[in-house]
Design a protein around this motif. Structure first.
Motif, PDB file in Angstrom:
ATOM      1  N   VAL A  67       0.832  -1.204   0.000  1.00  0.00           N
ATOM      2  CA  VAL A  67       0.000   0.000   0.000  1.00  0.00           C
ATOM      3  C   VAL A  67       0.868   1.255   0.000  1.00  0.00           C
ATOM      4  O   VAL A  67       2.025   1.243   0.392  1.00  0.00           O
ATOM      5  CB  VAL A  67      -0.919   0.041   1.241  1.00  0.00           C
ATOM      6  N   MET A  68       0.260   2.340  -0.461  1.00  0.00           N
ATOM      7  CA  MET A  68       0.925   3.631  -0.453  1.00  0.00           C
ATOM      8  C   MET A  68      -0.136   4.709  -0.295  1.00  0.00           C
ATOM      9  O   MET A  68      -1.130   4.697  -1.010  1.00  0.00           O
ATOM     10  CB  MET A  68       1.663   3.798  -1.790  1.00  0.00           C
ATOM     11  N   PRO A  69       0.026   5.609   0.682  1.00  0.00           N
ATOM     12  CA  PRO A  69      -0.935   6.714   0.768  1.00  0.00           C
ATOM     13  C   PRO A  69      -0.736   7.642  -0.432  1.00  0.00           C
ATOM     14  O   PRO A  69       0.380   7.758  -0.944  1.00  0.00           O
ATOM     15  CB  PRO A  69      -0.557   7.441   2.064  1.00  0.00           C
ATOM     16  N   LEU A  70      -1.818   8.260  -0.880  1.00  0.00           N
ATOM     17  CA  LEU A  70      -1.699   9.212  -1.988  1.00  0.00           C
ATOM     18  C   LEU A  70      -0.742  10.327  -1.592  1.00  0.00           C
ATOM     19  O   LEU A  70      -0.663  10.707  -0.421  1.00  0.00           O
ATOM     20  CB  LEU A  70      -3.063   9.793  -2.351  1.00  0.00           C
ATOM     21  N   MET A  71      -0.084  10.850  -2.591  1.00  0.00           N
ATOM     22  CA  MET A  71       1.000  11.801  -2.384  1.00  0.00           C
ATOM     23  C   MET A  71       0.805  12.682  -1.152  1.00  0.00           C
ATOM     24  O   MET A  71      -0.116  13.483  -1.083  1.00  0.00           O
ATOM     25  CB  MET A  71       1.150  12.713  -3.614  1.00  0.00           C
ATOM     26  N   ALA A  79      -0.168   4.986   7.622  1.00  0.00           N
ATOM     27  CA  ALA A  79      -1.190   4.266   6.860  1.00  0.00           C
ATOM     28  C   ALA A  79      -1.149   2.784   7.218  1.00  0.00           C
ATOM     29  O   ALA A  79      -2.194   2.160   7.457  1.00  0.00           O
ATOM     30  CB  ALA A  79      -0.965   4.459   5.357  1.00  0.00           C
ATOM     31  N   ILE A  80       0.055   2.224   7.291  1.00  0.00           N
ATOM     32  CA  ILE A  80       0.195   0.801   7.598  1.00  0.00           C
ATOM     33  C   ILE A  80      -0.272   0.511   9.018  1.00  0.00           C
ATOM     34  O   ILE A  80      -0.950  -0.489   9.279  1.00  0.00           O
ATOM     35  CB  ILE A  80       1.647   0.343   7.345  1.00  0.00           C
ATOM     36  N   ALA A  81       0.046   1.404   9.951  1.00  0.00           N
ATOM     37  CA  ALA A  81      -0.402   1.225  11.336  1.00  0.00           C
ATOM     38  C   ALA A  81      -1.927   1.236  11.413  1.00  0.00           C
ATOM     39  O   ALA A  81      -2.539   0.419  12.108  1.00  0.00           O
ATOM     40  CB  ALA A  81       0.191   2.323  12.229  1.00  0.00           C
ATOM     41  N   PRO A 104      -7.466 -15.074   4.259  1.00  0.00           N
ATOM     42  CA  PRO A 104      -6.024 -15.023   4.520  1.00  0.00           C
ATOM     43  C   PRO A 104      -5.698 -13.976   5.582  1.00  0.00           C
ATOM     44  O   PRO A 104      -6.427 -13.000   5.752  1.00  0.00           O
ATOM     45  CB  PRO A 104      -5.431 -14.591   3.175  1.00  0.00           C
ATOM     46  N   ASP A 105      -4.601 -14.210   6.282  1.00  0.00           N
ATOM     47  CA  ASP A 105      -4.074 -13.215   7.196  1.00  0.00           C
ATOM     48  C   ASP A 105      -3.498 -12.083   6.345  1.00  0.00           C
ATOM     49  O   ASP A 105      -2.779 -12.346   5.377  1.00  0.00           O
ATOM     50  CB  ASP A 105      -2.974 -13.862   8.051  1.00  0.00           C
ATOM     51  N   LEU A 106      -3.844 -10.850   6.679  1.00  0.00           N
ATOM     52  CA  LEU A 106      -3.385  -9.715   5.877  1.00  0.00           C
ATOM     53  C   LEU A 106      -2.138  -9.100   6.507  1.00  0.00           C
ATOM     54  O   LEU A 106      -2.115  -8.828   7.704  1.00  0.00           O
ATOM     55  CB  LEU A 106      -4.489  -8.651   5.792  1.00  0.00           C
ATOM     56  N   ARG A 107      -1.117  -8.902   5.697  1.00  0.00           N
ATOM     57  CA  ARG A 107       0.091  -8.194   6.160  1.00  0.00           C
ATOM     58  C   ARG A 107       0.274  -6.983   5.274  1.00  0.00           C
ATOM     59  O   ARG A 107       0.230  -7.113   4.056  1.00  0.00           O
ATOM     60  CB  ARG A 107       1.310  -9.101   6.036  1.00  0.00           C
ATOM     61  N   PHE A 108       0.468  -5.851   5.889  1.00  0.00           N
ATOM     62  CA  PHE A 108       0.575  -4.610   5.117  1.00  0.00           C
ATOM     63  C   PHE A 108       2.028  -4.157   5.039  1.00  0.00           C
ATOM     64  O   PHE A 108       2.741  -4.149   6.032  1.00  0.00           O
ATOM     65  CB  PHE A 108      -0.301  -3.534   5.757  1.00  0.00           C
ATOM     66  N   ARG A 109       2.451  -3.815   3.825  1.00  0.00           N
ATOM     67  CA  ARG A 109       3.826  -3.378   3.598  1.00  0.00           C
ATOM     68  C   ARG A 109       3.811  -2.144   2.696  1.00  0.00           C
ATOM     69  O   ARG A 109       2.911  -1.990   1.883  1.00  0.00           O
ATOM     70  CB  ARG A 109       4.622  -4.473   2.863  1.00  0.00           C
ATOM     71  N   PRO A 110       4.846  -1.305   2.814  1.00  0.00           N
ATOM     72  CA  PRO A 110       4.912  -0.149   1.906  1.00  0.00           C
ATOM     73  C   PRO A 110       5.133  -0.625   0.474  1.00  0.00           C
ATOM     74  O   PRO A 110       5.888  -1.571   0.252  1.00  0.00           O
ATOM     75  CB  PRO A 110       6.141   0.639   2.388  1.00  0.00           C
TER      76      PRO A 110
END
Length: 145
Positions: A67-71, A79-81, A104-110
């Motif tokens: 994921v990436m927050p918009l500019m 965002a990941i937290a 599925p278990d979700l893992r969030f990464r930049p």
């Protein structure tokens, strides 16, 4: 751990069709949920988060969500937290869309690709680089990113 199933994927073929299909479904579901602010967390709903890619483990038990927050809306760590805090609710939404026994278990990464996009576009505009890329297409070094 079930050794048999794992080995099928170790030939370096990359993800199976099923992994790709499930990953794309999760990506769309999470994008929709975030766009519609369906999670009851005002902090999360204030953020504009782009889900760039979702990669599933071969057994589909873990989905890594890039994921990436918009500019400049927020720092990617924030965002990941926020996503991690709401993981259970996000997972419920995903589970509702999937025909799998377990969500599925979700893992969030930049998502690092966003930083590189502009640079890449600039390079692609450079004819010489494009020719070099075509020539280099046969070796796999480009995949090391």
């Amino acid at each position: 751990m079930g050794g048999m199933a794992k080995n099928r994927f170790s030939q370096g073929d990359g993800p199976s069709q099923r992994q790709l299909r499930v990953g794309e479904l999760i990506r769309r579901t999470l994008s929709d949920v975030l766009n519609r602010a369906e999670i009851h967390d005002p902090d999360l709903n204030r953020m504009s988060i782009t889900v760039g890619e979702v990669r599933c483990s071969p057994d589909l038990k873990v989905a890594t969500v890039y994921v990436m927050p918009l500019m400049g809306s927020v720092k990617v760590e924030e965002a990941i937290a926020a996503l991690a805090r709401n993981k259970a609710e996000l997972r419920r939404h995903v589970g509702g869309q999937l025909t799998l026994k377990y969500a599925p278990d979700l893992r969030f990464r930049p998502d690092g690709t966003f930083d590189q996009l502009d640079e890449t576009r600039r390079l692609f505009c450079d004819e010489k680089v494009r020719r070099d890329l075509d020539a280099a297409d046969d070796d796999d070094e480009a995949d090391d990113a």
